[in-house]
Structure formats: C-alpha cells, structure tokens
Design an enzyme around this catalytic site. Sequence first.
Site, PDB file in Angstrom:
ATOM      1  N   ILE A 149       0.845  -1.202   0.000  1.00 20.20           N
ATOM      2  CA  ILE A 149       0.000   0.000   0.000  1.00 20.20           C
ATOM      3  C   ILE A 149       0.873   1.243   0.000  1.00 20.20           C
ATOM      4  O   ILE A 149       0.674   2.188  -0.756  1.00 20.20           O
ATOM      5  CB  ILE A 149      -0.926   0.013   1.245  1.00 20.20           C
ATOM      6  N   LYS A 188      10.331 -21.526 -10.844  1.00 17.63           N
ATOM      7  CA  LYS A 188       8.938 -21.128 -11.078  1.00 17.63           C
ATOM      8  C   LYS A 188       8.829 -19.647 -11.451  1.00 17.63           C
ATOM      9  O   LYS A 188       9.378 -18.789 -10.760  1.00 17.63           O
ATOM     10  CB  LYS A 188       8.112 -21.400  -9.796  1.00 17.63           C
ATOM     11  N   LYS A 190       5.802 -18.030 -11.980  1.00 16.16           N
ATOM     12  CA  LYS A 190       4.485 -17.442 -11.689  1.00 16.16           C
ATOM     13  C   LYS A 190       4.547 -16.217 -10.769  1.00 16.16           C
ATOM     14  O   LYS A 190       3.913 -15.193 -11.053  1.00 16.16           O
ATOM     15  CB  LYS A 190       3.553 -18.522 -11.103  1.00 16.16           C
ATOM     16  N   PRO A 191       5.321 -16.281  -9.653  1.00 17.61           N
ATOM     17  CA  PRO A 191       5.358 -15.076  -8.799  1.00 17.61           C
ATOM     18  C   PRO A 191       5.825 -13.845  -9.579  1.00 17.61           C
ATOM     19  O   PRO A 191       5.305 -12.740  -9.365  1.00 17.61           O
ATOM     20  CB  PRO A 191       6.370 -15.446  -7.707  1.00 17.61           C
ATOM     21  N   CYS A 382      33.845   5.173  17.682  1.00 21.38           N
ATOM     22  CA  CYS A 382      32.811   5.948  18.366  1.00 21.38           C
ATOM     23  C   CYS A 382      32.602   5.436  19.790  1.00 21.38           C
ATOM     24  O   CYS A 382      33.450   5.682  20.641  1.00 21.38           O
ATOM     25  CB  CYS A 382      31.531   5.961  17.538  1.00 21.38           C
ATOM     26  N   GLU A 406      26.409   8.923  29.583  1.00 25.37           N
ATOM     27  CA  GLU A 406      25.338   8.238  28.847  1.00 25.37           C
ATOM     28  C   GLU A 406      24.867   7.016  29.647  1.00 25.37           C
ATOM     29  O   GLU A 406      23.683   6.712  29.703  1.00 25.37           O
ATOM     30  CB  GLU A 406      25.847   7.782  27.471  1.00 25.37           C
ATOM     31  N   HIS A 508      33.448   7.889  12.374  1.00 23.35           N
ATOM     32  CA  HIS A 508      33.161   6.588  11.742  1.00 23.35           C
ATOM     33  C   HIS A 508      33.940   6.435  10.435  1.00 23.35           C
ATOM     34  O   HIS A 508      33.408   6.750   9.356  1.00 23.35           O
ATOM     35  CB  HIS A 508      31.660   6.484  11.439  1.00 23.35           C
ATOM     36  N   GLU A 510      34.511   3.894   8.789  1.00 24.43           N
ATOM     37  CA  GLU A 510      33.903   2.871   7.925  1.00 24.43           C
ATOM     38  C   GLU A 510      32.968   3.483   6.881  1.00 24.43           C
ATOM     39  O   GLU A 510      32.688   2.859   5.853  1.00 24.43           O
ATOM     40  CB  GLU A 510      33.164   1.821   8.767  1.00 24.43           C
TER      41      GLU A 510
HETATM   42  N1  GLN Z   1      26.430   6.527  22.205  1.00 27.35           N
HETATM   43  C1  GLN Z   1      27.621   7.232  21.926  1.00 27.35           C
HETATM   44  C2  GLN Z   1      27.372   8.705  21.693  1.00 27.35           C
HETATM   45  O1  GLN Z   1      26.290   9.105  21.360  1.00 27.35           O
HETATM   46  C3  GLN Z   1      28.346   6.649  20.741  1.00 27.35           C
HETATM   47  C4  GLN Z   1      27.597   6.762  19.455  1.00 27.35           C
HETATM   48  C5  GLN Z   1      28.132   5.864  18.371  1.00 27.35           C
HETATM   49  O2  GLN Z   1      28.859   4.917  18.632  1.00 27.35           O
HETATM   50  N2  GLN Z   1      27.767   6.139  17.132  1.00 27.35           N
HETATM   51  O3  GLN Z   1      28.276   9.484  21.820  1.00 27.35           O
END
Ligand code: GLN
Length: 548
Positions: A149, A188, A190-191, A382, A406, A508, A510
């Site tokens: 939908i 198949k 059909k799907p 991080c 935190e 990050h 990555e």
């Molecule tokens: N929780 C942590 C912060 O907010 C690390 C965040 C994370 O690893 N992306 O600073």
Amino acid sequence: MSKYIFVTGGVTSSLGKGIIAASLAKLLQARGLRVTIQKFDPYINVDPGTLNPYEHGECYVTEDGAETDLDLGHYERFLNIFTSQANNVTTGRIYQTVINKEREGAYLGKTVQVVPHITDEIKRRMMELGKTGLYDVVITELGGTVGDIESLPFVEAVRQLQWELPDEDTVVVHLTLIPYLKAAKELKTKPTQHSVKMLSEEGVHPDVIVCRTERPLTPDLRRKIALFCNVKQEAVIEAADAPTIYEVPLAMLREKLDLICLKKMNITGFNEPDLSKWKEFLDKLNYPKNKVTIGLIGKYLELQDAYKSILESFIHAGAMNECQVQVANVHSEFITEDNVAEKLAGLDGLLVAPGFGHRGVEGKITAVKYARENGLPFFGICLGMQMAAIEYARNVLGLKDAHSTEMNPDTTDPVIDLMDEQKKITAKGGTMRLGSYACEIKPGSLAFKIYGQEMISERHRHRWEFNNKYLEQFENAGMVASGKNPGSNLVEIIELPGHPFFIGVQYHPELKSTVESPAPLFVHFIEAAKIFNEKKSAAKSSLSGALI
Ligand code: GLN
C-alpha cells in the site's frame, strides 16, 4: 539533460535492489557516464536515524550529515562518489514538505491530495539531482515491494514521469525472484508474472526484468518470462546468487544489463567499460595470501546489516592486504574478567563497534583492557573509542568510578560527557553531531603515519565526547590525543604509543571506505592483525621446535 532509471522490486523484499542498482551504476560509470543513485523509502519516518538497527540495519551517514538507508553505503562503496541528503527520501519527508507548504498557504484554496500534491513532490525530488546538470543518468531505487500500500504513490509518480518524459528518458528495471521448488525440481516464474501484472495494473510497464535465482535460467524460461511479462527476451536478465556482492557488476556486464538500458535511453558513443581497478580488487579478494580473525564486539551482532559498513570496510582493507578477514562475533554481555582470555583467544585483532545505551558496556571495557595489556591490535569506533577512554581512566589513572554520563549520569569521573551543544537538545531526530568534520592530526603519531597528512575529515554520529578536563591526566599517563577538531578541540583520535596498534576514533571511518579507496585506518588495522598473527604462528612453531 539527465535520463532516469527506476529500479522496482517484486515478489519479496531483500532481493538486493540496492546491489543491482549500484552494479548498473558502476557499469555505466565504467563506460564514462556520470551517474548517481538515490533511494526512495516508503516508510513514514522522516529518516532512518531514529530506527533501531534491528528494524532497518545500519544507519548510514553522508558527508552533509544526512542519516540514511544503508543502501547509500553500497552506492558510495561501488561508485566511489559521495551521496547527500538529496539521495535518500522517505514518505515522511515528502509529507513533511507538503504539510509545511500547506501551513504556509502555498496551496491556498486547494484540497491537498495524494495525487497530485504528494506525487508532485515525489516527482520533484526524483528529478532534483538530474536538474543539477551533474549527471547523465540518475538511478532511483524504490524501497519496498510492488503491491505494498505504502509504495503506491511512488509507483504512481514513476507512471507519471514515464508519461511526461520522452520515451528514451526513462527506463524501469524490475527486480524479481524466480524461486526453485525442490520437490518439483523446477524454477517457477508465476510469482514474477504476478508481480509484473501488479506493476502494470499500477500503470508502469517494466523495460527490463532482473531475475534473482539460485539456478541458471534456461533459454526456455527466459522466453516464457519475456512472453508473459511482455518484454524482449534479451531484457530478461539472470541475477544468480553471487559469492560476494562485488561480483555482481561483472555478472550484470555478462548479462548486458548496461547495454540494454543504454539502448532504451538512446545513449550512444559510450566507451568499453574500464573495470581494471575493480577486477584488481576482486583478484586480491578472491585469492588471499593470509588470513586473520578479527573479533567484532557489539550488541546487534545477530543482524549482519547492523554493522554493514564495518564489515564491508574489512573486505576492502583485507583485499588491500591480500588477506582474508574472518569476523568473529563477540557478545560483550557475556565477557567477564574471568573468561575474557578464553573469549578472545584466537583473535588477531579486536574492533569495538559503535553503539548506544548501557547494554554490554562492562564486557566491552574488560575486552579493551585485555587488548591493551596483551598487545592485541585494538580499534575502537565511536562508542568503542569511548570505552577505551573509560578503561584507561579506570585501570591506569585509577579513577575507579570513571564512566560516560550516557550510561551513568551520576559518575564522579565523567571522562566521556555530553557535548555542550547537545545539553539543551531533547528531540531525537537528526540532532546528533552528524556528518563530516575536520580533524587535525599530530605529526609523529600513528594516526599521522596512517593518514599521511595533517588535516583529514571524517563523518560523525554521536552525542557524547571525550571530556577535555581529563586530557592532561590521560596524556601524563601515556595516552595520546593524536587527532582533534581544529575549531572546537574535541578529541577525535586517541592512541597508545608502545602498543602494536591501539587506536580509538570518535568518528566513523567505515563510512568512507570504498572499493577503490579503502579506509586507511582499516587497512593498517588489518596489517597490524596480520603481523600479530605471524608473530603468534612463529612463537608457536618455535615452541613446538623447542619441544622436539
Ligand atoms: N552513544 C555514543 C554517543 O552518542 C556513541 C555513538 C556511536 O557509537 N555512534 O556518543
């Protein structure tokens, strides 16, 4: 003017539309065209930033700080280009724009409706990147499955664009599944027939059908799919299961997916595809000379997609080192001082992953301590970097209660604390420190050796930071803050000289690793793991020599 390719999905989700879209884009790029990809997601969240990774996998962050679908990560990794806020649009964002306009009085007197107002806004965004003049082809991947939908307005927008634009300006590629029934020993169709019928009922006719299949499609089957789905036989493409996603562009090249789209778009004068770098990477990936095992410590390990960019970065960095990277999932909740040596036995490196909340943090801290004391290559990203700071504070500086506010708002030693600009923020969506920030690297440090330059920029997604009130104590005890934000002095990199590889980064890395340009920190981490592994093997063989 840009041309537009739309990629829709049928039969089931998780067929790999993102990989097919990225592979097609790669082939067009390799032929000399300027290409970008965007993803339209039908859910109501304004962006996936507020979604639990169990719901939607990793949240990918772009240079300009958009929290996006993880498919944008594939686009960047395949194409080696940056995407942006404009490359990921959700139903939530579309409605938010239309409703804001309505409140401003932009539609004064009119009833605001799905058609034309929502579909107009979808079309405007579908064409936005094309209008910049930066791209010859814009590929738009539609999230969800045809027949849902919530995806109806998106399919309707494609229908209108197909009708409005010249024929050769649009291509619709429909990705579908051809299941194999073991009992009948048959593939198949059909799907697929049903899903193409459903798409046609919504007014969109596919130009190309890409069939995900476990077994090869016979010419007979291709003819049958072509006949019943009303496409040319050469436009029925086989997408067999591949050993790695990075093989898919070559498989699509063999199937001529790019040529079929180019023909429909009436584009001529393109080059033979230059995939030399891509093939070089695949060769290294497929024929590694070494192997290392990296422990990945996180809390969403049951779901592969939760750490997608990290896992892909290992693949890029592994290939660069001609080394197979085996990733061993380590659940931090079960790590204690008593079992840490046993839990981490056999590893050549330890990566403590990003994350939020308190679950499993004590186990992570214990694991970092083990890596620090035993010369095991350590890489913290991080939250992983924050854990390394807490571990050092507790076990080297002697601040036994050290923590991040935190997890423990009442800690007497908040070595990780909320960033000043975060203190007044209560709303959750899009409010973290997001996107690319500069980082100045200390000459002579390991980070400097790795990056080979003083000024870098990397992407962020966090609210907490290293508390600079403790920096002097850390540095007096040997930990070096080797990367800092030049404006705010926020600590971005910490490292331990004397350890073979001990690095934590607040950002990050990555998110910027691509096939053609692997993230330097990952490349050096794997190199360190390789050395660790070689030393371990040498020690073992000299021990067995001594025993003989
Ligand atoms: N929780 C942590 C912060 O907010 C690390 C965040 C994370 O690893 N992306 O600073």
